[in-house]
Design an enzyme around this catalytic site. Structure first.
Site, PDB file in Angstrom:
ATOM      1  N   LYS A  85       1.114  -1.211   0.089  1.00 62.30           N
ATOM      2  CA  LYS A  85      -0.231  -0.664   0.325  1.00 62.30           C
ATOM      3  C   LYS A  85       0.671   1.170  -0.148  1.00 62.30           C
ATOM      4  O   LYS A  85       0.805   2.416  -1.415  1.00 62.30           O
ATOM      5  CB  LYS A  85      -0.485  -0.130   1.226  1.00 62.30           C
ATOM      6  CG  LYS A  85      -1.664  -0.978   0.966  1.00 62.30           C
ATOM      7  CD  LYS A  85      -2.599  -1.185   2.515  1.00 62.30           C
ATOM      8  CE  LYS A  85      -4.432  -1.970   2.504  1.00 62.30           C
ATOM      9  NZ  LYS A  85      -4.532  -2.352   3.323  1.00 62.30           N
TER      10      LYS A  85
ATOM     11  N   GLN B  41      -5.319  -1.330   9.577  1.00 65.91           N
ATOM     12  CA  GLN B  41      -5.248  -3.006   8.686  1.00 65.91           C
ATOM     13  C   GLN B  41      -6.071  -3.817   9.434  1.00 65.91           C
ATOM     14  O   GLN B  41      -5.770  -3.672  11.022  1.00 65.91           O
ATOM     15  CB  GLN B  41      -3.634  -2.582   8.510  1.00 65.91           C
ATOM     16  CG  GLN B  41      -2.758  -4.175   7.843  1.00 65.91           C
ATOM     17  CD  GLN B  41      -3.162  -3.999   6.548  1.00 65.91           C
ATOM     18  OE1 GLN B  41      -3.913  -3.234   5.923  1.00 65.91           O
ATOM     19  NE2 GLN B  41      -4.271  -5.400   5.714  1.00 65.91           N
TER      20      GLN B  41
ATOM     21  N   ASP C 209     -10.989   2.831   2.882  1.00 69.37           N
ATOM     22  CA  ASP C 209     -11.716   1.518   2.561  1.00 69.37           C
ATOM     23  C   ASP C 209     -13.084   1.300   2.258  1.00 69.37           C
ATOM     24  O   ASP C 209     -13.791   0.035   1.634  1.00 69.37           O
ATOM     25  CB  ASP C 209     -11.657   0.412   3.613  1.00 69.37           C
ATOM     26  CG  ASP C 209      -9.970   0.098   3.671  1.00 69.37           C
ATOM     27  OD1 ASP C 209      -9.007  -0.308   2.593  1.00 69.37           O
ATOM     28  OD2 ASP C 209      -9.029  -0.151   4.723  1.00 69.37           O
TER      29      ASP C 209
END
Ligand code: NAP
Length: 275
Positions: free
Chosen positions: A48, A92, A115
């Site tokens: 990422k 995460q 997200d």
């Protein structure tokens, strides 16, 4: 059979994002919260950071120790919410057992929910309103669109009903006028269902789960599964068995995974434009 090459398309998208960010002088900041020492998470976060930095996003990792308290995590999220240089926050997963993931996600401002998993974004998806889609969902839709595969009117079977993939994907495809069947571990006669699917999407997490007797000739196969076996990566499809029956198919690796990462950047740009 045509391979749905997510890696190639991701690379094209990265160049496009890089150009957009530079031309429009977009100032973008991404914060990734990483708790504990999970080796798989380390790899995901590394990627990422790599791709978002490449396109010109100021990306920072907030490493927190395994024994961090929920209050400390919420405090950090609060700080990032009010930091105007940060446009997106990623927590995460997985997080340690004592950290309530849902409470943390609820604390992230929907305006920074890169997200696409906050309650308000998911509710907008439920209502078929404009929303930030979860990255894997958006990545699959973008990949299908890139190969000019129509979604409307198709019989689409999804296996796996997770909150991050199967459920939101079913909603998003239904919103695009597909006829969606969502299967799970309690589904009976699954082969009867999968063998009627124009598009078959597997998000189960079991290697070789989809075999040639489960698909119809000419099906479009989207393999979300990530299964590590003896240091190698496999999807859910028995690829060698089903590939010749497919009209289009995603490989693993190189299909859905790269698209998911690219969509973090896509979402971040979208969030910035919505500011
Ligand atoms: P998950 O939380 O791991 O859940 C698995 C789903 O599969 C559940 O809904 C489960 O049903 C269903 N399932 C399990 N055994 C089954 C069976 N025998 N028949 C039918 N359904 C069955 O799901 P996830 O988080 O979406 O992950 C699924 C896979 O996708 C994993 O390999 C994960 O690593 C991968 N993944 C990949 C990406 C990517 O970008 N490529 C992104 C996210 C996830 P129940 O609900 O009944 O238990």
């Amino acid at each position: 059979m045509i391979i749905l090459d997510g890696k190639k398309y991701r690379d094209e998208l990265l160049e496009r994002y890089k150009e957009t960010i530079s031309k429009e002088k977009l100032s973008l900041g991404l914060s990734i919260i990483l708790i504990g020492n999970n080796s798989a998470s380390e790899v995901y976060v590394k990627n990422k950071v790599k791709y978002s930095t490449y396109v010109g996003i100021n990306t920072q990792i907030h490493r927190l120790s395994e024994d961090v308290t929920l209050q400390e995590v919420l405090k950090l999220i609060d700080k990032l919410n009010s930091d105007s240089s940060i446009n997106g926050i990623i927590l995460q997963s997985p997080v340690p057992h004592h950290i309530d993931f849902d409470s943390c996600i609820a604390a992230i401002s929907p305006k920074k929910d890169v997200d696409g998993i906050s309650a308000s974004n998911i509710f907008s998806l439920y209502q078929n309103k404009k929303t930030i889609l979860p990255c894997t969902v958006k990545g699959i839709i973008k990949l299908l669109e890139h190969y000019n595969i129509d979604i409307e009117g198709k019989n689409i079977t999804i296996i796996g009903r997770s909150e991050i993939v199967g459920k939101p994907l079913a909603l998003a495809l239904n919103n695009r006028n597909a006829t969606v069947t969502l299967c799970h571990s309690k589904t009976k006669n699954i082969k009867d269902i999968t063998s009627k699917a124009d598009i078959l999407i597997s998000a189960v997490g079991k290697a070789n789960f989809i075999t040639n007797d489960m698909v119809k000739e000419g099906f479009i196969g989207i393999d979300v599964g990530i299964n590590h076996i003896n240091g190698r990566l496999y999807g859910d499809f028995n690829y060698e068995e089903v590939k010749d029956l497919a009209s289009y198919i995603t490989p693993v690796p190189g299909g859905v995974g790269p698209m998911t990462i690219a969509m973090i950047i896509d979402n971040l740009i979208e969030l910035k434009r919505m500011e």
